[in-house]
Enzyme design. Structure first.
Site, PDB file in Angstrom:
ATOM      1  N   GLU A 104     -15.447  54.649  77.766  1.00 47.48           N
ATOM      2  CA  GLU A 104     -14.729  53.479  77.275  1.00 47.48           C
ATOM      3  C   GLU A 104     -15.752  52.652  76.525  1.00 47.48           C
ATOM      4  O   GLU A 104     -16.619  52.025  77.115  1.00 47.48           O
ATOM      5  CB  GLU A 104     -14.109  52.705  78.438  1.00 47.48           C
ATOM      6  N   CYS A 135     -14.308  44.085  75.517  1.00 52.60           N
ATOM      7  CA  CYS A 135     -13.991  45.171  74.589  1.00 52.60           C
ATOM      8  C   CYS A 135     -12.564  45.053  74.076  1.00 52.60           C
ATOM      9  O   CYS A 135     -12.278  45.444  72.946  1.00 52.60           O
ATOM     10  CB  CYS A 135     -14.191  46.522  75.275  1.00 52.60           C
TER      11      CYS A 135
END
Length: 472
Positions: A232, A266
C-alpha cells in the site's frame, strides 16, 4: 535516520533507542517461527477471538495514554490520535467476530470435478514481516496484525524509525491481551535490515505501507525470494465536485479530507477537480475554511492542524509549493512554513497548476490543496486519472449517471461517492497503478496471507481425479 522519538512540535529529541543487533534479529525470527509451528495448530478461532477482544479492551482503556504517545511522536492532534486508538480496537473486534466465517471452507461443485467432496481451505502462511509507516502509528500496523493473528499467522513489525514507542506499545498490548509470546514482535531496526529479514527462509511473506521507493525495494527482494507481498503505497487522490452536488457539504468534507492527520495520509484528498460552473464558488468557500483552521500545539483541543511529522517532510512540501508558484501557479492562502520551533506548515491552497509542476505529478504529503477546473465530466475524469497513483478517489454528484461514470472510469482502488475516502475494517483497502497491489481489511485482507488450498476428495471406489482422461 536515528531510531528516536523527536517531538515534531518542538524539534526536541525526547528519547533514543539502540537498534536491535543481528543476533537479536535472528533470535526474534527464530522465536516467531517456532511460535508459528505451534500456534497454527494449538489455538482455535475462539481462543484467538478472546485474545483479540481483550486487546481491544486494553486499547480502549488506554486510549488517552496511547493518544498522547502518538501525538508526541508524530504530531497528530490528540483528538485524532484518540480516534485512531479506538479504531484499532474496532479492528481487533471485527476480526474477532468475523475471522472464522471469513476463512470458512468454500465448497465447490464436487460433481463437476469428479469428486465426493471439493473445497478451498484457507490456511496461514507463517511468519509475516510488516514494514509500516509513521503517519498512523497504530492503525496501519493493526490493519495487518489483527487479521494475520486471527488467521493463525505470526508477525514481525519493522516500524518507522520516528515512532519507536508506538511500535513497542503495539507488541506489548497484543501480548498483554493474551496472544502467546512471539506471536507479534517489534524489531527496532533501520530500513537496511529489511532485506536480511525478508530473505530469511523462515519468513514467509511481507506487507508494506509506505513510499513508492520502499515498496519497489521490498517487492524486488520478495520477488527474488518468491514470497507474496501486499503493498500500500502513495496516493494523489482526486476529489471531484459536479454542479448537482451539495456545494456547502462538499466544501466542508473537502477541507477535512485534505487536512486530516495534518495532511499526511495516503488517502487524503489532494487534487480538487471542480466543474467550471461552480469552480469559483467552491474555491472561495474552500479557501475561507482553510484560512479559519487553527494551526498549533497538537495537544491543544482547539488545534485543527498540528506540525508535520518530520523536518524533511515539511521542507519537501514547502519546495513543491515554492516551485509551483515560481513557475506561475497562484497561491490563495498559506504557502510559508511558520516561524518558531517545530515543523509547522499552514493549510495552503494553490490554483493555476500546470502539468510540468511537481504539484501536478507528485504526491503532496501535507496540508496543501491543488485546484483544477474541469469543463465537463470527461475532463474531470481525465484529470483524475492523469497520475501514476491510484489509491482512493472521491466524487460528489447527485446525478446517478455521473455516479456510475465515476465508479466505472476512475482508475483507483476505491471510489467514494458523496463522501471522503476512509478505511473501514469491513471494506477492502488498496490501490492500483503505482499505489501498490493486494488488499488489506475485510475478507480480502485476512486471506492475503493465507494459502488458498484446493482440496479434492475422491470416493473410496475411485482414485481417478476427474474420472477418466485428464488435462492439467
Amino acid at each position: 535516520m536515528p531510531i528516536a522519538t523527536i517531538n515534531p512540535a518542538t524539534g526536541e529529541t525526547v528519547k533514543t533507542f539502540t537498534p536491535a543487533s543481528d543476533a537479536e534479529v535472528d533470535a526474534a525470527i527464530a522465536r516467531a517461527y517456532e511460535r508459528f509451528l505451534d500456534y497454527r495448530h494449538s489455538t482455535t478461532f475462539a481462543q484467538r477471538a478472546q485474545w483479540a477482544n481483550a486487546t481491544a479492551d486494553l486499547l480502549e482503556a488506554e486510549a488517552d495514554e496511547v493518544a498522547a504517545m502518538m501525538t508526541l511522536e508524530m504530531g497528530k492532534t490528540l483528538k485524532s490520535a484518540k480516534a485512531e486508538a479506538l479504531k484499532c480496537a474496532k479492528g481487533f473486534r471485527y476480526y474477532a467476530q468475523n475471522a472464522e466465517q471469513l476463512l470458512a471452507d468454500e465448497p465447490a461443485d464436487a460433481g463437476k470435478v469428479g469428486a465426493a467432496r471439493a473445497y478451498i481451505r484457507y490456511q496461514p502462511l507463517g511468519v509475516v514481516l510488516a514494514v509500516m509507516p509513521w503517519n498512523f502509528p497504530l492503525w496501519q500496523a493493526v490493519r495487518f496484525a489483527a487479521p494475520a493473528l486471527m488467521a493463525g499467522n505470526v508477525g514481525i513489525l519493522k516500524h518507522a524509525s520516528n515512532v519507536p514507542q508506538s511500535a513497542l506499545y503495539l507488541a506489548d498490548v497484543i501480548t498483554r491481551g493474551g496472544f502467546p509470546e512471539g506471536c507479534f514482535q517489534t524489531l527496532l531496526v533501520p530500513s537496511s535490515a529489511v532485506e536480511r529479514i525478508l530473505r530469511d527462509p523462515r519468513v514467509a511473506a511481507a506487507t508494506l505501507t509506505g513510499s513508492e521507493p520502499a515498496g519497489q525495494s521490498v517487492a524486488a527482494i520478495a520477488g527474488d525470494e518468491i514470497k507474496p507481498t501486499v503493498l500500500e503505497l502513495g496516493g494523489s487522490d482526486p476529489f471531484i465536485v459536479m454542479p448537482s452536488a451539495d456545494l456547502d457539504e462538499a466544501v466542508k468534507t473537502a477541507v477535512t479530507a485534505r487536512v486530516q492527520n495534518n495532511g499526511q495520509s495516503c488517502i487524503a484528498a489532494k487534487r480538487f477537480i471542480v466543474h467550471t460552473d461552480i469552480y469559483d464558488a467552491f474555491v472561495d468557500k474552500f479557501v475561507e475554511q482553510m484560512k479559519a483552521l487553527k494551526v498549533g500545539d497538537p495537544t491543544d483541543p482547539a488545534t485543527d492542524v498540528g506540525p508535520l511529522a518530520t523536518e524533511s517532510g515539511r521542507d519537501e512540501i514547502a519546495k513543491q509549493v515554492d516551485d509551483a508558484v515560481a513557475a506561475g501557479a497562484t497561491l490563495r492562502c498559506g504557502g510559508k512554513p511558520l516561524d518558531g520551533p517545530g515543523w509547522f506548515y499552514p493549510p495552503t491552497v494553490v490554483t493555476d497548476i500546470t502539468k510540468d509542476m511537481a504539484l501536478y505529478t507528485e504526491e503532496v504529503f501535507g496540508p496543501v490543496a491543488s485546484m483544477y477546473r474541469a469543463a465537463d465530466i470527461d475532463e474531470a475524469i481525465e484529470i483524475a486519472n492523469a497520475t501514476t497513483f491510484g489509491l482512493g478517489s472521491n466524487a460528489w454528484t447527485n446525478d446517478a449517471a455521473e455516479q456510475q461514470r465515476f465508479i466505472d472510469d476512475i482508475e483507483a482502488g476505491q471510489v467514494f461517492i458523496n463522501g471522503m475516502t476512509v478505511s473501514y475494517p469491513e471494506l477492502g483497502f488498496g490501490g492500483v497503478k503505482r499505489s501498490g497491489y493486494g488488499r488489506e481489511l475485510a475478507g480480502l485482507g485476512i486471506r492475503a496471507f493465507c494459502n488458498a488450498k484446493t482440496v479434492w476428495i475422491g470416493s473410496s471406489k475411485s482414485g481417478d481425479a476427474g474420472g477418466g482422461s485428464k488435462v492439467e
